[in-house]
Write a protein that holds these residues in place. Structure first.
Motif, PDB file in Angstrom:
ATOM      1  N   MET A 203     -18.299  -0.908  -5.364  1.00 29.94           N
ATOM      2  CA  MET A 203     -16.862  -0.978  -5.535  1.00 29.94           C
ATOM      3  C   MET A 203     -16.490  -2.434  -5.798  1.00 29.94           C
ATOM      4  O   MET A 203     -16.903  -3.328  -5.070  1.00 29.94           O
ATOM      5  CB  MET A 203     -16.176  -0.458  -4.270  1.00 29.94           C
ATOM      6  N   ASP A 204     -15.704  -2.661  -6.835  1.00 28.60           N
ATOM      7  CA  ASP A 204     -15.274  -4.026  -7.125  1.00 28.60           C
ATOM      8  C   ASP A 204     -13.996  -4.353  -6.360  1.00 28.60           C
ATOM      9  O   ASP A 204     -13.374  -3.497  -5.737  1.00 28.60           O
ATOM     10  CB  ASP A 204     -15.098  -4.229  -8.624  1.00 28.60           C
ATOM     11  N   GLN A 205     -13.612  -5.617  -6.424  1.00 33.21           N
ATOM     12  CA  GLN A 205     -12.479  -6.088  -5.633  1.00 33.21           C
ATOM     13  C   GLN A 205     -11.160  -5.464  -6.082  1.00 33.21           C
ATOM     14  O   GLN A 205     -10.301  -5.147  -5.254  1.00 33.21           O
ATOM     15  CB  GLN A 205     -12.404  -7.606  -5.729  1.00 33.21           C
ATOM     16  N   ASN A 206     -10.978  -5.242  -7.366  1.00 29.55           N
ATOM     17  CA  ASN A 206      -9.741  -4.676  -7.887  1.00 29.55           C
ATOM     18  C   ASN A 206      -9.524  -3.250  -7.387  1.00 29.55           C
ATOM     19  O   ASN A 206      -8.437  -2.883  -6.941  1.00 29.55           O
ATOM     20  CB  ASN A 206      -9.755  -4.716  -9.417  1.00 29.55           C
ATOM     21  N   SER A 207     -10.566  -2.432  -7.443  1.00 28.43           N
ATOM     22  CA  SER A 207     -10.421  -1.053  -6.968  1.00 28.43           C
ATOM     23  C   SER A 207     -10.260  -1.003  -5.454  1.00 28.43           C
ATOM     24  O   SER A 207      -9.579  -0.116  -4.929  1.00 28.43           O
ATOM     25  CB  SER A 207     -11.600  -0.197  -7.425  1.00 28.43           C
ATOM     26  N   ALA A 208     -10.844  -1.956  -4.734  1.00 26.80           N
ATOM     27  CA  ALA A 208     -10.677  -2.006  -3.282  1.00 26.80           C
ATOM     28  C   ALA A 208      -9.232  -2.313  -2.907  1.00 26.80           C
ATOM     29  O   ALA A 208      -8.686  -1.730  -1.963  1.00 26.80           O
ATOM     30  CB  ALA A 208     -11.614  -3.051  -2.680  1.00 26.80           C
ATOM     31  N   VAL A 209      -8.601  -3.205  -3.655  1.00 24.91           N
ATOM     32  CA  VAL A 209      -7.196  -3.542  -3.383  1.00 24.91           C
ATOM     33  C   VAL A 209      -6.307  -2.325  -3.637  1.00 24.91           C
ATOM     34  O   VAL A 209      -5.418  -2.011  -2.837  1.00 24.91           O
ATOM     35  CB  VAL A 209      -6.755  -4.743  -4.245  1.00 24.91           C
ATOM     36  N   TRP A 210      -6.544  -1.616  -4.750  1.00 25.39           N
ATOM     37  CA  TRP A 210      -5.740  -0.430  -5.046  1.00 25.39           C
ATOM     38  C   TRP A 210      -5.959   0.674  -4.023  1.00 25.39           C
ATOM     39  O   TRP A 210      -5.016   1.348  -3.621  1.00 25.39           O
ATOM     40  CB  TRP A 210      -6.027   0.085  -6.457  1.00 25.39           C
ATOM     41  N   LEU A 211      -7.199   0.844  -3.586  1.00 21.54           N
ATOM     42  CA  LEU A 211      -7.486   1.838  -2.551  1.00 21.54           C
ATOM     43  C   LEU A 211      -6.751   1.498  -1.261  1.00 21.54           C
ATOM     44  O   LEU A 211      -6.159   2.375  -0.619  1.00 21.54           O
ATOM     45  CB  LEU A 211      -8.987   1.924  -2.302  1.00 21.54           C
ATOM     46  N   LEU A 212      -6.736   0.231  -0.890  1.00 23.61           N
ATOM     47  CA  LEU A 212      -6.047  -0.193   0.325  1.00 23.61           C
ATOM     48  C   LEU A 212      -4.536  -0.003   0.205  1.00 23.61           C
ATOM     49  O   LEU A 212      -3.889   0.460   1.148  1.00 23.61           O
ATOM     50  CB  LEU A 212      -6.373  -1.648   0.637  1.00 23.61           C
ATOM     51  N   LEU A 213      -3.958  -0.327  -0.947  1.00 25.89           N
ATOM     52  CA  LEU A 213      -2.516  -0.160  -1.126  1.00 25.89           C
ATOM     53  C   LEU A 213      -2.099   1.307  -1.080  1.00 25.89           C
ATOM     54  O   LEU A 213      -1.094   1.654  -0.443  1.00 25.89           O
ATOM     55  CB  LEU A 213      -2.072  -0.783  -2.450  1.00 25.89           C
ATOM     56  N   VAL A 214      -2.863   2.170  -1.716  1.00 25.18           N
ATOM     57  CA  VAL A 214      -2.538   3.602  -1.690  1.00 25.18           C
ATOM     58  C   VAL A 214      -2.682   4.149  -0.277  1.00 25.18           C
ATOM     59  O   VAL A 214      -1.842   4.918   0.203  1.00 25.18           O
ATOM     60  CB  VAL A 214      -3.411   4.372  -2.698  1.00 25.18           C
ATOM     61  N   THR A 215      -3.738   3.740   0.409  1.00 29.03           N
ATOM     62  CA  THR A 215      -3.938   4.181   1.796  1.00 29.03           C
ATOM     63  C   THR A 215      -2.791   3.718   2.689  1.00 29.03           C
ATOM     64  O   THR A 215      -2.290   4.478   3.515  1.00 29.03           O
ATOM     65  CB  THR A 215      -5.272   3.643   2.333  1.00 29.03           C
ATOM     66  N   ALA A 216      -2.371   2.469   2.525  1.00 29.48           N
ATOM     67  CA  ALA A 216      -1.261   1.942   3.329  1.00 29.48           C
ATOM     68  C   ALA A 216       0.032   2.689   3.032  1.00 29.48           C
ATOM     69  O   ALA A 216       0.797   2.997   3.952  1.00 29.48           O
ATOM     70  CB  ALA A 216      -1.092   0.448   3.074  1.00 29.48           C
ATOM     71  N   LEU A 217       0.300   2.992   1.767  1.00 34.86           N
ATOM     72  CA  LEU A 217       1.512   3.737   1.412  1.00 34.86           C
ATOM     73  C   LEU A 217       1.514   5.123   2.043  1.00 34.86           C
ATOM     74  O   LEU A 217       2.529   5.570   2.587  1.00 34.86           O
ATOM     75  CB  LEU A 217       1.621   3.868  -0.105  1.00 34.86           C
ATOM     76  N   VAL A 218       0.399   5.803   1.977  1.00 38.47           N
ATOM     77  CA  VAL A 218       0.321   7.160   2.538  1.00 38.47           C
ATOM     78  C   VAL A 218       0.448   7.117   4.059  1.00 38.47           C
ATOM     79  O   VAL A 218       1.239   7.867   4.643  1.00 38.47           O
ATOM     80  CB  VAL A 218      -0.988   7.847   2.103  1.00 38.47           C
ATOM     81  N   LEU A 219      -0.311   6.242   4.706  1.00 41.48           N
ATOM     82  CA  LEU A 219      -0.273   6.201   6.174  1.00 41.48           C
ATOM     83  C   LEU A 219       1.064   5.683   6.710  1.00 41.48           C
ATOM     84  O   LEU A 219       1.482   6.075   7.798  1.00 41.48           O
ATOM     85  CB  LEU A 219      -1.427   5.350   6.703  1.00 41.48           C
ATOM     86  N   ALA A 220       1.736   4.826   5.978  1.00 39.15           N
ATOM     87  CA  ALA A 220       3.038   4.320   6.436  1.00 39.15           C
ATOM     88  C   ALA A 220       4.099   5.414   6.414  1.00 39.15           C
ATOM     89  O   ALA A 220       4.999   5.434   7.254  1.00 39.15           O
ATOM     90  CB  ALA A 220       3.478   3.142   5.583  1.00 39.15           C
ATOM     91  N   ASN A 221       4.013   6.327   5.464  1.00 38.51           N
ATOM     92  CA  ASN A 221       5.023   7.380   5.335  1.00 38.51           C
ATOM     93  C   ASN A 221       4.678   8.640   6.117  1.00 38.51           C
ATOM     94  O   ASN A 221       5.543   9.484   6.336  1.00 38.51           O
ATOM     95  CB  ASN A 221       5.224   7.727   3.858  1.00 38.51           C
TER      96      ASN A 221
END
Length: 104
Positions: free
Chosen positions: A1-19
């Motif tokens: 996994m490269d750094q760009n996809s890791a950042v997007w995975l983290l942002l999507v995970t944070a959005l889902v878990l926050a809501n």
């Protein structure tokens, strides 16, 4: 996994878990069925999901970069407020829009 996809995975995970605490009105931590949740229970669930997101971010950074950069209290404060901003759509749905839609 490269750094760009890791950042997007983290942002999507944070959005889902926050809501999640605000959207799942009759579920506690996605498993326990309850009649309704109070504001305090929603906040406890929100803080738990914030911790889970933080642990996930730590592990993801360690896996992708090989090390974890040291951070000060300012970083964690900003991350917490970003998590609160991510939760804004779910909060509005739970406490404003849902009541309005039920009345209409």
């Amino acid at each position: 996994m490269d750094q760009n996809s890791a950042v997007w995975l983290l942002l999507v995970t944070a959005l889902v878990l926050a809501n999640l605490p605000f959207i799942m009105v009759n579920r506690l931590f996605l498993m326990i069925k309850v009649e309704s949740k109070s504001f305090i229970v929603n906040m406890i669930e929100f803080l738990t999901y914030f911790g889970i997101t933080g642990i996930f971010a730590y592990l993801l950074e360690k896996k992708v970069m090989g090390h974890v950069a040291p951070q000060g209290w300012e970083f964690y404060t900003i991350v917490f407020f970003m998590f609160m901003i991510f939760a804004f759509p779910g909060f509005i749905y739970r406490y404003n829009l849902r009541n309005y839609l039920h009345k209409a």
